[in-house]
Structures are given as structure tokens and as C-alpha cells.
Scaffold this motif. Structure first.
Motif, PDB file in Angstrom:
ATOM      1  N   ASN A 278      45.974  34.765  35.118  1.00  0.00           N
ATOM      2  CA  ASN A 278      45.865  33.312  34.982  1.00  0.00           C
ATOM      3  C   ASN A 278      44.972  33.016  33.781  1.00  0.00           C
ATOM      4  O   ASN A 278      43.747  32.980  33.896  1.00  0.00           O
ATOM      5  CB  ASN A 278      45.250  32.727  36.254  1.00  0.00           C
ATOM      6  CG  ASN A 278      46.184  32.829  37.434  1.00  0.00           C
ATOM      7  OD1 ASN A 278      47.373  32.544  37.331  1.00  0.00           O
ATOM      8  ND2 ASN A 278      45.651  33.257  38.564  1.00  0.00           N
TER       9      ASN A 278
ATOM     10  N   GLU B  22      43.464  23.549  38.584  1.00  0.00           N
ATOM     11  CA  GLU B  22      44.559  23.356  39.551  1.00  0.00           C
ATOM     12  C   GLU B  22      45.704  24.337  39.304  1.00  0.00           C
ATOM     13  O   GLU B  22      46.246  24.926  40.241  1.00  0.00           O
ATOM     14  CB  GLU B  22      45.094  21.917  39.460  1.00  0.00           C
ATOM     15  CG  GLU B  22      44.137  20.889  40.035  1.00  0.00           C
ATOM     16  CD  GLU B  22      44.665  19.459  39.881  1.00  0.00           C
ATOM     17  OE1 GLU B  22      43.843  18.553  39.981  1.00  0.00           O
ATOM     18  OE2 GLU B  22      45.880  19.264  39.662  1.00  0.00           O
TER      19      GLU B  22
ATOM     20  N   GLN C  38      45.606  27.235  37.933  1.00  0.00           N
ATOM     21  CA  GLN C  38      45.239  28.614  38.286  1.00  0.00           C
ATOM     22  C   GLN C  38      45.379  28.803  39.800  1.00  0.00           C
ATOM     23  O   GLN C  38      45.765  29.872  40.272  1.00  0.00           O
ATOM     24  CB  GLN C  38      43.822  28.909  37.806  1.00  0.00           C
ATOM     25  CG  GLN C  38      43.696  28.721  36.284  1.00  0.00           C
ATOM     26  CD  GLN C  38      42.908  29.813  35.566  1.00  0.00           C
ATOM     27  OE1 GLN C  38      42.346  30.698  36.185  1.00  0.00           O
ATOM     28  NE2 GLN C  38      42.869  29.750  34.250  1.00  0.00           N
ATOM     29  N   ILE C  39      45.089  27.744  40.549  1.00  0.00           N
ATOM     30  CA  ILE C  39      45.270  27.817  42.011  1.00  0.00           C
ATOM     31  C   ILE C  39      46.771  27.887  42.346  1.00  0.00           C
ATOM     32  O   ILE C  39      47.208  28.704  43.159  1.00  0.00           O
ATOM     33  CB  ILE C  39      44.611  26.599  42.689  1.00  0.00           C
ATOM     34  CG1 ILE C  39      43.091  26.610  42.447  1.00  0.00           C
ATOM     35  CG2 ILE C  39      44.924  26.573  44.189  1.00  0.00           C
ATOM     36  CD1 ILE C  39      42.378  25.313  42.811  1.00  0.00           C
ATOM     37  N   ARG C  40      47.564  27.040  41.685  1.00  0.00           N
ATOM     38  CA  ARG C  40      49.024  27.053  41.926  1.00  0.00           C
ATOM     39  C   ARG C  40      49.610  28.437  41.631  1.00  0.00           C
ATOM     40  O   ARG C  40      50.396  28.983  42.423  1.00  0.00           O
ATOM     41  CB  ARG C  40      49.732  26.036  41.012  1.00  0.00           C
ATOM     42  CG  ARG C  40      49.424  24.595  41.336  1.00  0.00           C
ATOM     43  CD  ARG C  40      50.116  23.644  40.331  1.00  0.00           C
ATOM     44  NE  ARG C  40      49.539  22.320  40.434  1.00  0.00           N
ATOM     45  CZ  ARG C  40      49.774  21.477  41.448  1.00  0.00           C
ATOM     46  NH1 ARG C  40      50.616  21.832  42.400  1.00  0.00           N
ATOM     47  NH2 ARG C  40      49.204  20.288  41.492  1.00  0.00           N
TER      48      ARG C  40
ATOM     49  N   THR D 297      48.077  31.243  41.579  1.00  0.00           N
ATOM     50  CA  THR D 297      47.560  32.236  42.523  1.00  0.00           C
ATOM     51  C   THR D 297      48.329  32.181  43.835  1.00  0.00           C
ATOM     52  O   THR D 297      48.677  33.213  44.411  1.00  0.00           O
ATOM     53  CB  THR D 297      46.052  32.001  42.752  1.00  0.00           C
ATOM     54  OG1 THR D 297      45.406  32.108  41.484  1.00  0.00           O
ATOM     55  CG2 THR D 297      45.461  33.029  43.712  1.00  0.00           C
ATOM     56  N   HIS D 298      48.636  30.966  44.293  1.00  0.00           N
ATOM     57  CA  HIS D 298      49.430  30.843  45.528  1.00  0.00           C
ATOM     58  C   HIS D 298      50.768  31.570  45.363  1.00  0.00           C
ATOM     59  O   HIS D 298      51.200  32.323  46.247  1.00  0.00           O
ATOM     60  CB  HIS D 298      49.668  29.369  45.866  1.00  0.00           C
ATOM     61  CG  HIS D 298      48.446  28.671  46.382  1.00  0.00           C
ATOM     62  ND1 HIS D 298      48.377  27.310  46.558  1.00  0.00           N
ATOM     63  CD2 HIS D 298      47.225  29.136  46.739  1.00  0.00           C
ATOM     64  CE1 HIS D 298      47.178  26.972  47.020  1.00  0.00           C
ATOM     65  NE2 HIS D 298      46.467  28.069  47.131  1.00  0.00           N
TER      66      HIS D 298
ATOM     67  N   VAL E 222      36.445  28.312  38.718  1.00  0.00           N
ATOM     68  CA  VAL E 222      37.311  29.500  38.749  1.00  0.00           C
ATOM     69  C   VAL E 222      36.516  30.716  39.221  1.00  0.00           C
ATOM     70  O   VAL E 222      36.996  31.504  40.050  1.00  0.00           O
ATOM     71  CB  VAL E 222      37.946  29.746  37.354  1.00  0.00           C
ATOM     72  CG1 VAL E 222      38.512  31.156  37.249  1.00  0.00           C
ATOM     73  CG2 VAL E 222      39.041  28.722  37.093  1.00  0.00           C
TER      74      VAL E 222
ATOM     75  N   TYR F 255      36.086  30.359  42.875  1.00  0.00           N
ATOM     76  CA  TYR F 255      37.379  30.576  43.555  1.00  0.00           C
ATOM     77  C   TYR F 255      37.654  32.076  43.706  1.00  0.00           C
ATOM     78  O   TYR F 255      38.019  32.558  44.780  1.00  0.00           O
ATOM     79  CB  TYR F 255      38.467  29.888  42.721  1.00  0.00           C
ATOM     80  CG  TYR F 255      39.857  29.913  43.302  1.00  0.00           C
ATOM     81  CD1 TYR F 255      40.143  29.320  44.521  1.00  0.00           C
ATOM     82  CD2 TYR F 255      40.903  30.505  42.590  1.00  0.00           C
ATOM     83  CE1 TYR F 255      41.434  29.323  45.039  1.00  0.00           C
ATOM     84  CE2 TYR F 255      42.196  30.504  43.088  1.00  0.00           C
ATOM     85  CZ  TYR F 255      42.454  29.917  44.318  1.00  0.00           C
ATOM     86  OH  TYR F 255      43.734  29.924  44.819  1.00  0.00           O
TER      87      TYR F 255
END
Ligand SMILES: NC(=O)c1ccc[n+]([C@@H]2O[C@H](COP(=O)([O-])OP(=O)(O)OC[C@H]3O[C@@H](n4cnc5c(N)ncnc54)[C@H](O)[C@@H]3O)[C@@H](O)[C@H]2O)c1
Ligand SMILES: CC/C=C\C[C@H](O)/C=C/C=C\C=C\C=C\[C@@H](O)[C@@H](O)C/C=C\CCC(=O)O
Length: 268
Positions: free
Chosen positions: A90, A109, A111-113, A115-116, A158, A161
Motif C-alpha cells: 500500500n 482510507e 490503504q484500509i480499503r 488491506t481489506h 497508518v 493501523y
């Protein structure tokens, strides 16, 4: 993790730091997909790298703020390489204090998407093989910079997270590790096009200019070296690896050290 023969996705891999990571992975024998919003630069980079690495490199246009486009990347990677991704980087990011919502959308956001989507694809509970998820944070994920407080906040987020995910037993049981790389100034367009805060005072601006002008800028390949360490060493999980300019900042790039969470205590 053994990188040779693995499959990797690098967001924002068309240029700059991301390209440095792409080249480091290819050099270690990985097959790589560049997922980047900039189609033209991605295609040019693939053309250049394919001269050495052939069909081990390809690109898929992707805006990392859009779930459907992220998920399409994982599908295309499976089709092209015949295997799920083992490594997700990411990396895509911007520095824009003016359009701060976009800065948060891309740097945090998205990077979260991503990662999911990566966890879903890689986790052994879903039929995956496990893997490594890396994040390009920044040294500004562990120290303050008055010129870019929103950018700085996204990078601190990040790091937080990554530490949370790495400490989750359920992810470890899925064979997943999470680490972030935290470079200081790297020689890429980002540091010249950055939209800095207009509220900073002259002293802060002077300090930023002096810092940038007084060091040899890191090279994207220096960041690639750090990423390889974070992927290959299976003992590393939840780490923030700082890549810095060394004692003099001149000729001694790059120096690698782990940032630890704060440990100081005070008696109130
Ligand atoms: N340059 C530095 O000094 C430095 C230092 C520390 C960390 N970083 C981080 O490194 C990462 C890469 O930055 P860089 O310096 O290479 O910048 P860059 O501008 O050279 O490259 C960024 C890449 O991300 C892509 N991108 C931007 N928005 C995107 C989106 N919505 N979807 C997909 N791709 C998108 C761009 O097309 C570009 O290829 C960023 O996360 C940045 O914060 C940079
Ligand atoms: C110590 C910084 C380490 C890491 C880099 C980081 O991840 C990314 C930083 C993003 C942008 C930094 C830009 C810095 C620019 C300065 O060197 C200087 O050029 C700024 C000068 C004036 C700004 C005035 C203004 O626009 O308001």
C-alpha cells in the motif's frame, strides 16, 4: 517469506518510491502488478521494466479510493499470474494540505480499503496462502512536521493501523504479517509538488527548506531495500522501519532503524 516466485501488487508503483519497490521485488524474483491511477506512466514503466523482466511485470489502472477498482486488481492478478497475491504494498499517496479530504482518502482510507481486499484474498481462512502487507508510511508517521499536519496525521494513522493489525491473533493465524516503511525525504516529484499548509510560520518553512536542502535525498531504491527486509524476515510484524539520511546526511544514505512506540513514563 521467500520472494522468488511470489506475486506482488504495488499501488502507486508507476513512479517514485513505488517504482523503487517494484524494481526491488522484481530483482528478487517476484511477479509484480502495478496498480496506479496514472495509466500512461504505468504503461511506460512496464515497457521499461519488461525489457529485463518480461511478462513478470504488468499494470492495471486503479484508483485506490474505489473498492471496485481495487478488487478488479486482485482478479486480474489471479488471471495473469495464475495465483493469488502473496505481497501487497500500500504505497500510493499524496501530500495536499489544501485538499485535505483527498489526502485522507488516498493516504489512509484507501490503504484500509486495499488491506481489506488483500486480507480477504490472502488469508488462509479464505483459501489463501497468507502473506505480507506493507505500507509506505513516512518518517512523518513517527515525528511531527508543521508544514503538513494532515499528511503527517495520515501517516501516524497508518503506523497505528499497522500496529493494531499486527497484534491481532486472528490475522497471525491467517498467516498474515503487516509492516510499514517510514522514509525521510526521497527524490520523487511528491516533495516538490506537495501542497503545504499555508498557516505555517516562517521558521517552520525555513527549517523544512534547510532540512531538504542539507541532505542527499534518499533514492527510491533505498526504500526498496528496506521493504525487502520487511518482507523476507518472518520475525518482523507490526514494525515501522525508518529510512533516514545518516549522521551527516551527505553520502551516508541510507540508515535503517526501527521506530518504537513511546516508552517514557512520568509520575503525576
Ligand atoms: N517522496 C518522499 O520524500 C516520501 C517520503 C516518505 C514517504 N513517502 C510516501 O511514498 C509514497 C509514494 O510517494 P512518492 O514520493 O513516490 O510520490 P509520487 O507522486 O512520485 O508517486 C505517487 C504515485 O501514486 C499514484 N497515485 C496517486 N493517487 C493515486 C490513486 N488515487 N490511486 C492509485 N494511485 C495513485 C501516482 O499516480 C503516482 O504514481 C506516498 O505514500 C508518500 O507519502 C514519500
Ligand atoms: C522530514 C520530511 C520527511 C519525509 C517526507 C515526507 O514523507 C513527505 C513530505 C511531503 C512534503 C514535504 C515537502 C517539503 C518541502 C520543503 O522542503 C520546502 O520546499 C517547503 C517550502 C515552502 C513551503 C511554503 C508553502 O508552500 O506554504
Amino acid at each position: 517469506m521467500k520472494i522468488d516466485g511470489s506475486v506482488a501488487i504495488v499501488t502507486g508503483g508507476a513512479q517514485g518510491v513505488g517504482r523503487g519497490i517494484v524494481e526491488a521485488l522484481l530483482g528478487k524474483g517476484a511477479k509484480v502488478c502495478i496498480a496506479d491511477i496514472n495509466k500512461a506512466t504505468s504503461e511506460l514503466t512496464v515497457k521499461e521494466l519488461a525489457e529485463t523482466y518480461g511478462d513478470k511485470i504488468f499494470c492495471k489502472e486503479c484508483d485506490v479510493t474505489k473498492d471496485a477498482e481495487i478488487r478488479a486488481v486482485f482478479g486480474v492478478v489471479q488471471d495473469k499470474f495464475g495465483s493469488r497475491a502473496d505481497i501487497m504494498v500500500n504505497n500510493a499517496g499524496i501530500c495536499d494540505e489544501f485538499d485535505f479530504a483527498r489526502c485522507v482518502a488516498i493516504n489512509l482510507e484507501a490503504q484500509i480499503r486495499c488491506t481489506h481486499a488483500a486480507v480477504e484474498s490472502m488469508g488462509v481462512n479464505n483459501g489463501g496462502k497468507g502473506g505480507v502487507i506493507l505500507f509506505t508510511a513516512s518518517i512523518l508517521g513517527v515525528i511531527p512536521f508543521q508544514g503538513a499536519p494532515v499528511y503527517c496525521a495520515t501517516k501516524h494513522a497508518v503506523v497505528g493501523y499497522v500496529r493494531c493489525l499486527a497484534s491481532c491473533p486472528s490475522y497471525s493465524q491467517c498467516g498474515l504479517r503487516f509492516n510499514c516503511i517510514c522514509p525521510s525525504y526521497v527524490d520523487t516529484p511528491l516533495i516538490s509538488v506537495a501542497e503545504l499548509s499555508k498557516n505555517i510560520d516562517a521558521e517552520c518553512i525555513d527549517a523544512a527548506i534547510e532540512k531538504r536542502n542539507s541532505v542527499d535525498l534518499l533514492r527510491p531504491s533505498d526504500v526498496g531495500v528496506g521493504c525487502i527486509k520487511l518482507i523476507e524476515d518472518d520475525t518482523l510484524n507490526g514494525k515501522a522501519l525508518v529510512v533516514n539520511h545518516g549522521d551527516t546526511g551527505r553520502g551516508d544514505v541510507a540508515v535503517y532503524s526501527f521506530a518504537e512506540p513511546p516508552t517514557d513514563t512520568i509520575k503525576l
